[in-house]
Motif scaffolding. Structure first.
Motif, mmCIF file in Angstrom:
data_model
loop_
_atom_site.group_PDB
_atom_site.id
_atom_site.type_symbol
_atom_site.label_atom_id
_atom_site.label_comp_id
_atom_site.label_asym_id
_atom_site.label_seq_id
_atom_site.Cartn_x
_atom_site.Cartn_y
_atom_site.Cartn_z
ATOM 1 N N UNK A 1 33.717 41.396 37.069
ATOM 2 C CA UNK A 1 33.688 40.017 37.569
ATOM 3 C C UNK A 1 34.023 39.103 36.393
ATOM 4 N N UNK B 1 33.553 35.882 35.322
ATOM 5 C CA UNK B 1 32.645 35.037 34.530
ATOM 6 C C UNK B 1 31.660 35.907 33.732
ATOM 7 N N UNK B 2 31.413 37.129 34.220
ATOM 8 C CA UNK B 2 30.530 38.034 33.475
ATOM 9 C C UNK B 2 31.168 38.469 32.157
ATOM 10 N N UNK C 1 32.922 36.566 30.261
ATOM 11 C CA UNK C 1 32.642 35.477 29.311
ATOM 12 C C UNK C 1 31.224 35.584 28.771
#
Lengths: 208, 645
Positions: A86, A88-89, A91
């Motif tokens: 995923x 945003x994970x 980041x």
């Protein structure tokens, strides 16, 4: 010198597999762990899966050494490779464990946090996410594994596609036979072919 | 064949810490294993249950931890080896029996494995089981790596039989749920015979009646066992030293902190300055072993989780030895070198050790750290925990929350332990107002329910899962019934111990090994206590609301509402949608609807997406579990469901 040493560019070589509960993170780390231990390497996997089915961030730390067992938690700034189910994970993991030399393999399917669903926060645009990940890594591959897995009939194969993609990058000596041997011991017989197909599709995705 | 039984002696395998512990128990030749599910301990009993038939074991998920320890103890008294497993706070539940068991002594080897959760990764406490070992005077072992986890179990059984006492082997999340290489030992053959000898002289530990009295005599015997244990630990293979002959700083450590300490020394490139003593036997400490290493260095750093347990015990020995070994400078939790809350990790040890060594360490260039922090702040919204898509708890708390609003007397709900504890958070509409230990919701409600004479007229509710109901709610419910507390208990019956992986409980017709057993009916139990009992499906929002409102407003005394619906991740429901959901975009009035985006803004199921560009709600077809509940919320009838055949 240990003959397996040369296949690791660092020792310990630190991999983080991340995603959101329910994406098949733990299985992916187990498959990779079993493939690497078959090469005679020492594997230590640290998993945070208390929240694994309840929408929280999930992370597996997979550490590979030719010499010893190491801590199940990777120290800050020490990841060599981030595999993210995923965006945003990816980041979140880079913020704690990243460095300018790290490699990133990232599935682009977003899973919205409840603050996004409720409208309190915004989910970023895909291009912006890619730019951030590129800025925080040496090289990044972005895949639409979930879409491809849905085309196969089940989004859960996204995790195996990422394992295939990792094999395709050549960062680690993870070939198809090694995968076939590992997955053969882990899933029921009638699921092996589908997993091999997912692995192959993943390999294709990183070939440009 | 189960993964646990594959492989020959001497083979190296990738094992999760809990698998290594289970394998160790099999190699020790256990006959019985009992426990109550709780993260991070559950996989030990689960793995043993899977091989119980093949290995001729009796394995059970007990109703709670105290009973689990009693069941395991019975096996020990009948001469068998038995293992008991629980999470950290389970030891609190078992502790009354534990105290008396330490006094009475054991026969066949008896080992208690508590798995602690430093940092509360899957708990609402970070309590420690280690203190019980010192408090009730039983030996304590702590595996410092995956190999230890396997080998320590047979060692603990030997020790238990040599001393005739219970032995505690304490694990932590980062060992139980981490995986590493484990070299296998041999699995024994043959089945032991059970017989409880009870007709001997009353003080005969192997043939007399079993009790902790006469107390002074038994207590003295117990302390003799502890002195004996300390003597045996002097040359225990699990106590090791890694480092130079004359270190400047000596680390005393145990458990997963051993691995963090090794990592910290390596990253600080301090191998020539720092030695590490890994203590596998942390209570009682072997005094001569500890003295030998204390003599090596002037500075002592103690690295452990969570409270300064090892630190205090080493300091007591150091104080006693001071006349011969001189004064030492101690670093650890007590002086703030390391934090005394939360879990340890390599970075925390690096920070503490760097301070002691007077060196600096920069884990991440400032420019990179700033860039990454900015990206996360702008691009990675916090991920609060949420009920899964299709979770019956979301529907249940939606109704409970709405009923309390409609009732308008500031009623409240006492929470309990399970996935539904998340109803403290926005995903459960912040419906729970208290949260403590197993069964405490109903106990607190029972007390609140007696406060009418003091002017309290708020409706009092409690919730409980089905497994929690049997574990610790029963006595609280008996109390409420007996004292006629005016309360409503809502039982969230999702058909198993869902949070920890669907372990069976007495309400089900199956046991740990998969045998068909008698189930206990929650409805009839509550009726027998004199409660008014109703049952319905929480996915039927309208009926649930009608019943609950009626119970709150028109009924006195003990009321029980059982909301029955399987967990969305249960084998019966996972991957099987009851409904195909769709949104009729023409009907969704978006921001212009008076509902103020009820489905996404308020209900917040992860299966729904607010499509900002189109100004309508969408179903996320990857995530939606097809429970159909959101269709009953939409005032415009835009969310539509079609039953899956």
């Amino acid at each position: 010198m240990n003959p397996t040493r040369s296949i690791l560019t660092a020792d310990p070589y630190n991999i983080i597999i991340t995603g959101v509960g329910g994406q098949g993170n733990v299985l992916a780390s187990r498959v990779l762990g079993n493939m690497l231990i078959a090469l005679g390497l020492h594997i230590t996997i640290g998993e945070t899966f208390g929240a694994s089915q309840r929408g929280g961030s999930v992370m597996s730390h997979l550490r590979v050494s030719s010499q010893r067992d190491v801590s199940p938690q990777i120290p800050r700034g020490q990841a060599h490779l981030v595999v993210s189910l995923e965006p945003t994970e990816a980041l979140r993991v880079l913020k704690e464990y990243g460095n300018a030399q790290a490699f990133v393999l990232c599935n682009m399917r977003p899973i919205h946090a409840i603050s996004v669903i409720s409208g309190e926060t915004q989910y970023p645009e895909a291009e912006q996410l890619k730019q951030w990940v590129r800025d925080l890594s040496q090289k990044a591959w972005f895949l639409n594994a979930t879409d491809a897995a849905m085309a196969m009939g089940n989004p859960i194969f996204g995790n195996i596609m990422l394992v295939g993609a990792l094999s395709g990058t050549g960062l680690l000596p993870l070939d198809r036979e090694l995968f076939a041997a590992a997955i053969g011991r882990m899933v029921p017989k009638d699921k092996i072919d589908l997993n091999l197909t997912a692995f192959d599709k993943g390999r294709e995705m990183v070939k440009e | 064949m189960s993964y646990l039984l594959q492989g020959e002696k001497g083979e190296r395998r990738l094992f999760m810490g809990n698998e290594a512990i289970a394998r160790g128990a099999l190699e020790a030749g256990i006959a019985v294993a009992a426990g109550y599910p709780g993260t991070p301990s559950s996989e030990i009993i689960e793995n043993l249950a899977k091989v119980s038939q093949q290995r001729q074991l009796y394995v059970e998920w007990s109703v709670n931890e105290k009973v689990a320890l009693e069941v395991a103890t019975a096996a020990s008294l009948a001469g068998l080896r038995a293992l008991c497993v629980m999470k950290q706070n389970g030891v609190n539940v078992a502790s009354d029996f534990l105290l008396h068991l330490a006094g009475s002594g054991t026969r066949g080897g008896l080992v208690l494995v508590p798995c602690d959760d430093p940092g509360a990764l899957s708990s609402v406490n970070e309590g420690e089981s280690r203190h019980f070992a010192r408090m009730i005077e039983i030996p304590l072992l702590e595996p410092g790596n995956f190999q230890d986890a396997r080998e320590m179990i047979p060692y603990a059984f030997e020790l238990s039989e040599q001393l005739r006492t219970l032995v505690m082997v304490r694990s932590v999340t980062r060992l139980s749920h981490a995986s590493g290489g484990v070299t296998l030992g041999e699995l024994p053959t043959g089945q032991p015979k059970a017989f409880f000898k009870h007709d001997g002289f009353i003080l005969d530990p192997l043939a007399g009646a079993v009790l902790s009295a006469p107390v002074e005599y038994k207590h003295a015997l117990q302390q003799e066992k502890i002195r004996n244990a300390a003597e045996r630990f002097e040359d225990c293979p699990f106590n090791t030293y890694t480092g130079p002959p004359k270190p400047e700083v000596l680390i005393f450590t145990s458990s997963a902190c051993n691995l963090y300490s090794l990592e910290a020394v390596r990253l600080l490139q301090a191998e020539s300055r720092v030695g590490i003593v890994k203590m596998g036997t942390t209570w009682p400490l072997p005094p001569r072993f500890v003295e030998k290493y204390l003599r090596l260095a002037g500075k002592i750093l103690i690295v452990e989780e969570v409270l300064p347990f090892l630190e205090e015990n080493v300091k007591i020995l150091a104080a006693e030895l001071a006349p011969t070994i001189g004064a030492k400078i101690f670093f650890g939790k007590r002086d703030g070198t390391l934090p005394a809350t939360g879990e340890m990790n390599p970075d925390r040890v690096i920070t503490g050790l760097a301070k002691v060594l007077g060196i600096s360490y920069d884990p991440m260039p400032a420019a990179y750290a700033q860039k990454a922090a900015a990206a996360v702040a702008g691009g990675a919204p916090d991920r609060d925990l949420t009920f899964c898509p299709g979770c019956p708890h979301r529907a249940a708390f939606w109704t409970i929350h709405n009923v309390l609003q409609l009732d308008h007397r500031q009623g409240f709900v006492c929470g309990d332990i399970g996935c539904y504890s998340l109803a403290m958070r926005p995903t459960g509409f912040e419906t729970l107002k208290t949260l403590h230990s197993m069964g405490s919701g109903t106990g607190l409600a029972s007390g609140f329910g007696m406060l009418k004479p003091f002017g309290m007229d708020q409706p009092v509710l409690a919730v409980s899962g089905d497994s929690t109901f049997f574990h610790a709610v029963l006595p609280a419910l008996a109390n409420a019934a007996h004292h006629r507390a005016n309360i409503t208990l809502v039982v969230l019956d999702n058909g198993g111990t869902a949070m920890t992986g669907f372990q069976p409980h007495p309400g089900l017709e199956v046991d740990a090994a998969g045998h068909t057993v008698q189930s206990l009916d929650i409805t009839r139990i509550c009726q027998a206590m004199g409660a008014e009992v109703h049952t319905c499906d929480p996915f039927d929002l309208e009926t649930t609301q009608t019943i609950l409102l009626e119970l709150l407003q028109s009924k006195q005394g003990l009321k029980v509402l059982i909301l029955k619906q399987r967990c969305a991740l249960s084998p019966e429901r996972k991957g099987r949608r009851m409904y195909e959901m769709r949104i009729d975009a023409a009907k969704c009035r978006g921001e212009n609807c008076g509902c103020n985006r009820l489905c996404t803004r308020v209900f917040k199921c992860p299966g729904l997406v607010w499509d900002k560009a189109q100004g309508v709600s969408r179903i996320d077809e990857v995530i939606c579990a097809g429970c159909g509940v959101c269709a009953s919320l939409c005032p415009a009838g835009a969310i539509q469901k079609e039953a899956v055949q």
